[in-house]
Structures are given as structure tokens and as C-alpha cells.
Write an enzyme that holds these catalytic residues in place. Structure first.
Site, PDB file in Angstrom:
ATOM      1  N   SER A 118       0.822  -1.211   0.114  1.00  0.00           N
ATOM      2  CA  SER A 118       0.160   0.039   0.209  1.00  0.00           C
ATOM      3  C   SER A 118       0.892   1.213   0.030  1.00  0.00           C
ATOM      4  CB  SER A 118      -1.060   0.047   1.235  1.00  0.00           C
ATOM      5  OG  SER A 118      -2.043   0.795   0.957  1.00  0.00           O
ATOM      6  N   ASP A 176      -9.879  -4.779  -4.864  1.00  0.00           N
ATOM      7  CA  ASP A 176      -9.267  -3.979  -3.636  1.00  0.00           C
ATOM      8  C   ASP A 176     -10.118  -2.732  -3.643  1.00  0.00           C
ATOM      9  OD1 ASP A 176      -7.752  -2.192  -2.125  1.00  0.00           O
ATOM     10  OD2 ASP A 176      -5.781  -3.293  -2.749  1.00  0.00           O
ATOM     11  N   HIS A 203      -7.672  -5.752  -0.377  1.00  0.00           N
ATOM     12  CA  HIS A 203      -6.339  -5.133   0.070  1.00  0.00           C
ATOM     13  C   HIS A 203      -5.557  -5.994   0.851  1.00  0.00           C
ATOM     14  CE1 HIS A 203      -4.231  -1.569   0.275  1.00  0.00           C
ATOM     15  NE2 HIS A 203      -4.341  -1.451   1.486  1.00  0.00           N
TER      16      HIS A 203
END
Length: 224
Positions: A118, A176, A203
Site C-alpha cells: 500500500s 481492492d 487489500h
């Protein structure tokens, strides 16, 4: 890579956690990946230098399992917050984070590759660009970017001006909702020869049998 009596040494991957995680929570969330790479690579996790303060009335879906909430930079310096979707005219904290990663690279040298999740993956992309431009702090061979994205901060755009030559594996979740797949694909487009691991999930770090095979095949390019 040096070989000892027990055979080739493990590849060393320096891992950069996501926004509102820390090293401890990332270790907990990446246990399946660590197990999948056992005997091939070791994961070393570094804390982001910036503590993220809780916002009034805020519901955090990415609260770490334990430990502190940290970030690599803030897209809203006044509020001390970050959003991957925010086109920030200025940001705060990147230089301190680059220094923290550089110190970790030196402490754990040699580092073979960077792995980011991320916001950590977005930072890996920036570091790859710095490496390409000869920054001596960052000596590694490859990158793994999980749910990554191109930073939208105006003062970060110079990092994306030319194709990044560092070998890269981009892990993208088709569902996601935190970092949509097209944002991860955009980051990958700035690498000259990106490889992809696409999964149907969201995610998180995927580690099914087929995905494990992709990770290992990618790492095999760098083991000796």
C-alpha cells in the site's frame, strides 16, 4: 551471492508496511508470506517514522492488530492525514522516511530487494526511482509492490518522469476497494518491464499455492 557450508544464503527483503500499520502488525499480517518464502527469503520490516494520530469520529478499517499506527508521509500536513486519492499541493514526511529506510538498509546490509504494501509500496516506487538516479543509499536488486500506487503529491511527480529500470513484481487485487486495481496498474506503467501477480481478492497479501509459485519464480532470478 555468497554461499556458505549450508548453501546459498537467504535473500533479504526489507519490507515497508502500509499506512496506519507498523512493523509489528505487518509481521502478523505477512505470516503466510513469510511461511511461503521460508528457505528462500527472509522478511525484515522497518517502522515508518511518523505516528498517525486518531482523527475525531474516524472509523479506521485498517487499524493494526497491535502496536502503533504509522505512516510514511502525509498528504494533508495540517491535519496529519494521508489519502492515496488526494492530489496534494504539498506533503510532509517523505525525507524522514527515506532516511529511515536508508538507515535500515545499512543496518541490515546486504538488502537484496524491497517489498512494500500500500503506502509502503508507493514509497518503494519512489525509492526505485532514486536508485535509478544513483542515490547511493539504496543498493538492492529488485522490488515487490503489493497494492501500490503512484503518489499524487505534486512535489513527488519528478519521480515518474522516466521509466524505472528496477526489476519489479506488482501484486494487484481485482476487488481492492482501498487501492483500486487501476491505481496499482498506473504505478506499474512507470516501470520498464513490470511483472504482474493479479488476484481476485482485496487489500491484502495473497499467498495461495499459485501465488506462492509466482513469488518464488520471481525471486529465483536473483538467487545464486
Amino acid at each position: 551471492m555468497a554461499e556458505g557450508d549450508s548453501g546459498p544464503r537467504l535473500l533479504r527483503l526489507l519490507c515497508l508496511h502500509g499506512y496506519r500499520q507498523d512493523a509489528k502488525s505487518f509481521r502478523a499480517r505477512s505470516g503466510s508470506l513469510r511461511k511461503a518464502l521460508r528457505g528462500r527469503a527472509e522478511l525484515l520490516v522497518v517502522d515508518a517514522p511518523h505516528v498517525v494520530a486518531a482523527q475525531p469520529g474516524e472509523i479506521n478499517l485498517l487499524e493494526p492488530l497491535e502496536g502503533s499506527t504509522r505512516g510514511w508521509w502525509f498528504s494533508n500536513p495540517q491535519e496529519g492525514t494521508f489519502s492515496a486519492l488526494e492530489e496534494a499541493s504539498s506533503c510532509k514526511g517523505l525525507e524522514e522516511s527515506l532516511q529511515a529506510v536508508a538507515e535500515a538498509c545499512a543496518e541490515h546490509s546486504p538488502i537484496d530487494g524491497l517489498l512494500g504494501f500500500s503506502q509502503g509500496a508507493a514509497l518503494v516506487g519512489i525509492i526505485c526511482a532514486l536508485k535509478q538516479h544513483g542515490d547511493p543509499r539504496f543498493q538492492f536488486d529488485f522490488s515487490i509492490l503489493i497494492a501500490g500506487f503512484r503518489s499524487m503529491a505534486i512535489d513527488h511527480q519528478n519521480y515518474y518522469q522516466e521509466p524505472i529500470q528496477v526489476p519489479s513484481l506488482h501484486v494487484i487485487g481485482e476487488t481492492d476497494r482501498v487501492i483500486p486495481a487501476d491505481m496499482s496498474q498506473e504505478l506499474a506503467s512507470h516501470f520498464s518491464e513490470p511483472l504482474f501477480l493479479t488476484h481476485p481478492g482485496g487489500h491484502f497479501i495473497p499467498v495461495s499455492a499459485a501465488q506462492k509459485k509466482t513469488y518464488l519464480e520471481f525471486l529465483d532470478q536473483f538467487g545464486k
